[in-house]
Scaffold this motif. Structure first.
Motif, PDB file in Angstrom:
ATOM      1  N   GLU A  48       0.837  -1.207   0.000  1.00 29.64           N
ATOM      2  CA  GLU A  48       0.000   0.000   0.000  1.00 29.64           C
ATOM      3  C   GLU A  48       0.873   1.259   0.000  1.00 29.64           C
ATOM      4  O   GLU A  48       0.619   2.209  -0.742  1.00 29.64           O
ATOM      5  CB  GLU A  48      -0.935   0.017   1.215  1.00 29.64           C
ATOM      6  CG  GLU A  48      -2.038  -1.044   1.182  1.00 29.64           C
ATOM      7  CD  GLU A  48      -1.544  -2.438   1.521  1.00 29.64           C
ATOM      8  OE1 GLU A  48      -0.409  -2.579   2.042  1.00 29.64           O
ATOM      9  OE2 GLU A  48      -2.279  -3.405   1.233  1.00 29.64           O
ATOM     10  N   ASP A  49       1.913   1.241   0.817  1.00 32.98           N
ATOM     11  CA  ASP A  49       2.828   2.384   0.864  1.00 32.98           C
ATOM     12  C   ASP A  49       3.550   2.553  -0.469  1.00 32.98           C
ATOM     13  O   ASP A  49       3.768   3.677  -0.939  1.00 32.98           O
ATOM     14  CB  ASP A  49       3.861   2.203   1.978  1.00 32.98           C
ATOM     15  CG  ASP A  49       3.247   2.346   3.371  1.00 32.98           C
ATOM     16  OD1 ASP A  49       2.083   2.785   3.455  1.00 32.98           O
ATOM     17  OD2 ASP A  49       3.927   1.999   4.362  1.00 32.98           O
ATOM     18  N   ALA A  50       3.938   1.418  -1.075  1.00 33.20           N
ATOM     19  CA  ALA A  50       4.669   1.465  -2.347  1.00 33.20           C
ATOM     20  C   ALA A  50       3.781   2.032  -3.468  1.00 33.20           C
ATOM     21  O   ALA A  50       4.255   2.763  -4.342  1.00 33.20           O
ATOM     22  CB  ALA A  50       5.162   0.072  -2.722  1.00 33.20           C
ATOM     23  N   ILE A  51       2.492   1.702  -3.422  1.00 32.84           N
ATOM     24  CA  ILE A  51       1.550   2.257  -4.398  1.00 32.84           C
ATOM     25  C   ILE A  51       1.393   3.754  -4.170  1.00 32.84           C
ATOM     26  O   ILE A  51       1.398   4.549  -5.117  1.00 32.84           O
ATOM     27  CB  ILE A  51       0.183   1.542  -4.303  1.00 32.84           C
ATOM     28  CG1 ILE A  51       0.299   0.097  -4.804  1.00 32.84           C
ATOM     29  CG2 ILE A  51      -0.888   2.295  -5.096  1.00 32.84           C
ATOM     30  CD1 ILE A  51      -0.931  -0.764  -4.541  1.00 32.84           C
ATOM     31  N   ALA A  52       1.285   4.132  -2.908  1.00 34.04           N
ATOM     32  CA  ALA A  52       1.083   5.548  -2.562  1.00 34.04           C
ATOM     33  C   ALA A  52       2.252   6.424  -3.001  1.00 34.04           C
ATOM     34  O   ALA A  52       2.053   7.560  -3.440  1.00 34.04           O
ATOM     35  CB  ALA A  52       0.851   5.679  -1.055  1.00 34.04           C
ATOM     36  N   ASP A  53       3.461   5.903  -2.903  1.00 29.05           N
ATOM     37  CA  ASP A  53       4.619   6.739  -3.265  1.00 29.05           C
ATOM     38  C   ASP A  53       5.115   6.497  -4.690  1.00 29.05           C
ATOM     39  O   ASP A  53       6.188   6.984  -5.069  1.00 29.05           O
ATOM     40  CB  ASP A  53       5.750   6.601  -2.250  1.00 29.05           C
ATOM     41  CG  ASP A  53       6.336   5.196  -2.164  1.00 29.05           C
ATOM     42  OD1 ASP A  53       6.259   4.440  -3.153  1.00 29.05           O
ATOM     43  OD2 ASP A  53       6.911   4.862  -1.108  1.00 29.05           O
ATOM     44  N   GLY A  54       4.346   5.718  -5.492  1.00 30.70           N
ATOM     45  CA  GLY A  54       4.647   5.583  -6.920  1.00 30.70           C
ATOM     46  C   GLY A  54       5.704   4.565  -7.286  1.00 30.70           C
ATOM     47  O   GLY A  54       6.121   4.485  -8.440  1.00 30.70           O
ATOM     48  N   ARG A  55       6.144   3.769  -6.319  1.00 34.55           N
ATOM     49  CA  ARG A  55       7.132   2.726  -6.634  1.00 34.55           C
ATOM     50  C   ARG A  55       6.477   1.478  -7.216  1.00 34.55           C
ATOM     51  O   ARG A  55       7.116   0.681  -7.898  1.00 34.55           O
ATOM     52  CB  ARG A  55       7.921   2.343  -5.379  1.00 34.55           C
ATOM     53  CG  ARG A  55       8.877   3.426  -4.881  1.00 34.55           C
ATOM     54  CD  ARG A  55       9.557   2.991  -3.606  1.00 34.55           C
ATOM     55  NE  ARG A  55       8.615   2.844  -2.497  1.00 34.55           N
ATOM     56  CZ  ARG A  55       8.634   1.851  -1.614  1.00 34.55           C
ATOM     57  NH1 ARG A  55       9.547   0.896  -1.722  1.00 34.55           N
ATOM     58  NH2 ARG A  55       7.749   1.809  -0.638  1.00 34.55           N
TER      59      ARG A  55
END
Length: 469
Positions: free
Chosen positions: A148-155
């Motif tokens: 979820e964090d990776a999606i949020a920051d565009g990775r």
């Protein structure tokens, strides 16, 4: 004990829950990540999974490993075919594409295929580089990454590879000509990941096994005659089907049926494709085929003045030529075929579309078009037997082949032998038989070609009797 991970003819394959585990997927993903970081300062990967059991779990496992290395990841939400991932790898300029698929293997298998940035199989020397980087162990903390964090920051970026593929089909084929031709067509996805492609394009077509079934109803999703009995029965019972297409578990292999419910092997498909592209479309280029393909293909190439080359089995041995040279077609006996104007990748649906367009544009039946091919190369039939024998006997047979023990198979005298990849024995009257262990399954394959099916089966029977006695 540490499981050894080896990439075979087309990727790494293993039984789910046995060697194909979260732990081992993590190890392969680690090797992939280390390799990708050597290729670029801003590395990226495209990944997708097929319809098999726990596909998403294994994909998310691999994604976490990649993210742990700071790699940007493009992923497909839901199952996708191998050609979709290959197209996506090229489209997004990724360093590598990963398809979690066991392709045509039985339902119990999982797999891991590597795709190059040009949209086709990673070449053998590069695959070896990845394999050499696979560690024995990986730190479990690598899997603590938050998706979820990776999606949020565009990775981590979700991409719609299936819609992109469907759009490419629309752009490259005369769909109206096919729809208006009056052809009555059918498609059998074998519960594979190509099951949704044709539905929006041809809503009135007959569809078989186009539902999600991770167990594939107990059937290995390989589009060969013995696995397509329901499709054969449907064609014969319906009586009005002009042609039927079948694709394997990850939709990169083609199976084809004619109006009478007869299976049309890959040798005939390759010949039809060359005939259409050269005679009807005015195209040209080199033809690259695997060692198990019919010599009739070389005869067709000679007829049209095309250069022909035979290579080892495995599409990775063909792809390099398609990238570097002017290649019209690259193909394998197993149903993996690629053509000019598309990615250098096997694609069952794409090849089926070419055949259907050929029928629609010419106004001729599949049977008539095959007769045109026969006028050039002569009539022939082909069959393959897969012998499930113990490893000791298999190795004994291979040793006998290497030592030239087999000078005849029953009444069939061997005239010459070729050993590019396996053992191809040329017999009288343009017949041949070939013996080769599978690169992905514990079987010994025996291939045969002759003027008619009775003779083919006689050769296969004589060969099996000779090598197993």
């Amino acid at each position: 004990m540490i499981d050894q991970i080896k990439f075979g003819t087309d990727g790494w394959r293993a039984v789910i829950g046995d060697t194909y585990t979260v732990k081992n997927i993590s190890r392969v993903a680690e090797g992939t990540a280390l390799w990708v970081k050597q290729q670029s300062k801003e590395p990226s990967i495209v990944i997708g999974h097929d319809c098999r059991f726990n596909g998403r779990l294994f994909m998310e496992t691999a994604i976490k490993v990649y993210l742990n290395h700071g790699i940007k990841v493009y992923y497909a939400d839901g199952f996708v075919s191998t050609p979709m991932v290959s197209m996506g790898t090229k489209r997004y300029g990724a360093n590598i594409g990963v398809v979690l698929t066991a392709s045509h293997n039985p339902p119990s298998y999982g797999g891991y295929k590597l795709k190059s940035n040009y949209g086709g199989p990673l070449l053998p020397d590069k695959i070896q580089e990845v394999e050499d980087l696979i560690p024995d162990h990986i730190d479990a903390s690598a899997l603590n990454i938050s998706l979820e964090d990776a999606i949020a920051d565009g990775r981590l970026i979700q991409v719609d590879l299936e819609t992109q593929y469907i759009d490419a089909v629309k752009e490259n084929f005369d769909l109206e000509a096919i729809k208006n031709s009056g052809l009555n067509l059918a498609f059998d996805a074998m519960y594979g990941s190509g099951q949704n492609v044709l539905k929006p394009l041809f809503p009135k077509m007959h569809y078989l096994h186009c539902e999600h079934n991770p167990g594939f109803k107990g059937q290995a999703p390989e589009p060969i005659a013995k696995n397509l009995k329901e499709l054969e029965a449907f064609i014969k019972e319906d009586g009005s089907i002009d042609a039927a297409l079948a694709t394997d578990g990850d939709a990169d292999r083609i199976g084809l049926y004619g109006k009478k419910g007869e299976f049309i092997d890959s040798h005939h498909i390759i010949l039809l494709l060359i005939h259409y592209m050269v005679k009807y479309k005015g195209m040209s280029g080199k033809v690259i085929t695997a060692f198990s393909c019919s010599p009739k293909i070389a005869k067709m190439c000679e007829h049209y003045g095309l250069e022909h080359k035979t290579v080892q089995i495995g599409f990775k041995h063909i792809a390099g030529y398609m990238v570097e040279e002017d290649v019209l077609l690259g193909g394998e006996e197993s149903g993996g075929i690629a053509t000019k104007g598309h990615i250098p990748e096997r694609d069952g649906i794409w090849m089926g579309m070419i055949i259907w367009e050929f029928m629609a544009k010419s106004g001729k039946s599949l049977e008539s078009l095959i007769d045109e091919v026969y006028e050039i190369v002569g009539t022939f039939k082909f069959e393959r037997s897969d012998l499930h024998i113990d490893e000791a006997l298999k190795q004994e047979i291979i040793t006998n082949c290497k030592n030239n023990v087999y000078t005849s198979f029953g009444k069939y005298e061997v005239e010459k032998v070729e050993t590019i990849d396996g053992f191809k024995f040329y017999l009288p009257n343009e017949s041949w038989v070939m013996i080769r262990p599978s690169g992905t399954e514990p079987v010994l394959r025996v291939y045969a070609e002759a003027i008619d099916l009775d003779e083919v089966r006689s050769i296969l029977k004589a060969t099996e009797a000779t090598i197993t006695k």
